[in-house]
Design an enzyme around this catalytic site. Structure first.
Site, mmCIF file in Angstrom:
data_model
loop_
_atom_site.group_PDB
_atom_site.id
_atom_site.type_symbol
_atom_site.label_atom_id
_atom_site.label_comp_id
_atom_site.label_asym_id
_atom_site.label_seq_id
_atom_site.Cartn_x
_atom_site.Cartn_y
_atom_site.Cartn_z
ATOM 1 N N LYS A 51 -2.893 -3.324 6.322
ATOM 2 C CA LYS A 51 -2.659 -4.765 6.422
ATOM 3 C C LYS A 51 -3.007 -5.257 7.819
ATOM 4 C CE LYS A 51 0.864 -4.539 2.881
ATOM 5 N NZ LYS A 51 2.255 -4.155 2.587
ATOM 6 N N GLN A 95 8.198 -4.452 3.998
ATOM 7 C CA GLN A 95 7.640 -3.417 3.123
ATOM 8 C C GLN A 95 8.725 -2.839 2.218
ATOM 9 O OE1 GLN A 95 4.356 -2.714 2.943
ATOM 10 N NE2 GLN A 95 4.757 -1.253 1.313
ATOM 11 N N ASP A 118 4.821 -12.568 -0.076
ATOM 12 C CA ASP A 118 4.954 -11.567 -1.136
ATOM 13 C C ASP A 118 5.359 -12.207 -2.463
ATOM 14 O OD1 ASP A 118 4.394 -8.873 -0.644
ATOM 15 O OD2 ASP A 118 6.237 -8.580 0.513
HETATM 16 N N1 GUN Z 1 5.371 -2.044 -1.582
HETATM 17 C C1 GUN Z 1 4.378 -1.819 -2.476
HETATM 18 N N2 GUN Z 1 3.678 -2.938 -2.695
HETATM 19 C C2 GUN Z 1 4.236 -3.908 -1.931
HETATM 20 C C3 GUN Z 1 3.943 -5.292 -1.734
HETATM 21 O O1 GUN Z 1 3.034 -5.889 -2.319
HETATM 22 N N3 GUN Z 1 4.750 -5.924 -0.851
HETATM 23 C C4 GUN Z 1 5.774 -5.311 -0.218
HETATM 24 N N4 GUN Z 1 6.535 -6.028 0.620
HETATM 25 N N5 GUN Z 1 6.082 -4.039 -0.377
HETATM 26 C C5 GUN Z 1 5.301 -3.345 -1.228
#
Ligand code: GUN
Length: 292
Positions: A51, A95, A118
């Site tokens: 990211k 996350q 998200d």
């Molecule tokens: N863990 C796995 N995929 C994601 C996601 O799209 N966002 C977040 N915050 N955690 C994740």
């Protein structure tokens, strides 16, 4: 069989996002994303690095908070409140999953819904269910929908089976596919770990979305001839023949299934790059809306 190329489609999304970033830059604004990672899970560390790297490539501002597993609930809540108030940050992502002692729901509720890139905050979940176009939609299902559209797969009237009922993928995926309009209008079934005779359910599907989180859970017996398969799984399995000692595989047994499919996504190089691209796009959307 057509291989659906997530790298190519994600590059298209990033190209579109880049021109929106340039428009913001012209107004003196740099979109900013904050990513909070609690603990040392290697898969999560890899996502977060990715990211960060993509933000940098697109000229976005990114802040990465790598907090020890011992971080308290109150420390996380305080950081989220600071980021809510920080005008240089337009998107906040924590996350998932955090360590067990962290109340993830409370953290999600603390995020300003306008910065919830998200799409996990109840306001955005409700907006998605209501087909409100101002909803922030979770990045992975949004990426899957975009892949279907880019590959020219007709979703209108299609029988879709989503395998998995998570808040991150399964539920929002079903809502997107049943919504009215492009990439939607499907007849959607959600199957999950308690589904009786999964294969008989998935064999009905014109489109299968596999979001189970178990390597090779979907085999040839689950798939109808000529179906489209979107594999959301990213599972690390040990493989001593590789440099890292592991290899990424999806939730679908690709070699067993691919020859039966009209189209299928590979792992890696399918849904994974789309998730990141959609996150960048959502962050730019947040920046556009917060700075009008
Ligand atoms: N863990 C796995 N995929 C994601 C996601 O799209 N966002 C977040 N915050 N955690 C994740």
């Amino acid at each position: 069989m057509k291989l659906i190329d997530g790298k190519a489609v994600s590059a298209e999304v990033e190209f579109e996002t880049l021109s929106r970033i340039e428009a913001l830059n012209a107004r003196g604004i740099t979109p900013g994303l904050a990513v909070i990672l609690i603990g040392e899970d290697p898969a999560s560390q890899a996502y977060v690095r990715n990211k960060d790297r993509t933000c940098a490539a697109l000229g976005m501002h990114s802040r990465k908070f790598e907090l020890p597993a011992s971080t308290t609930q109150e420390e996380v809540m305080k950081l989220v409140r600071e980021l809510n108030a920080d005008p240089a940050i337009h998107g906040i992502l924590v996350q998932s999953p955090p360590p067990k002692h962290i109340d993830e729901h409370a953290v999600t509720l603390a995020i300003d819904p306008r910065k919830d890139v998200d799409g996990f905050h109840p306001l955005n979940v409700a907006k998605l269910a209501m087909e409100d176009p101002t909803a922030f939609v979770p990045c992975t299902p949004l990426g899957c929908q975009r892949l279907l559209i880019a590959a020219g797969i007709e979703t209108s009237g299609a029988e879709v089976v989503v395998v998995g009922r998570s808040l991150i993928v399964g539920k929002p995926m079903a809502l997107l596919l049943m919504a009215k309009g492009k990439g939607g209008d499907s007849t959607v079934t959600i199957a999950h770990s308690r589904t009786k005779d999964l294969a008989s359910v998935t064999r009905r599907a014109d489109i299968v979305i596999a979001a189970i989180g178990r390597p090779k859970a979907i085999g040839a017996e689950h798939i109808k001839e000529g179906a489209v398969v979107i594999d959301v799984g990213i599972n690390r399995i040990e493989d001593p023949s590789t440099n890292s000692g592991y290899r990424l595989v999806g939730d679908v047994d690709f070699d067993a299934v691919a020859h039966k499919c009209k189209a299928i996504t590979p792992v890696p190089g399918g849904v994974g790059p789309m998730t990141i691209a959609m996150l960048m796009s959502n962050t730019v959307t947040a920046a556009e809306r917060l700075t009008v």
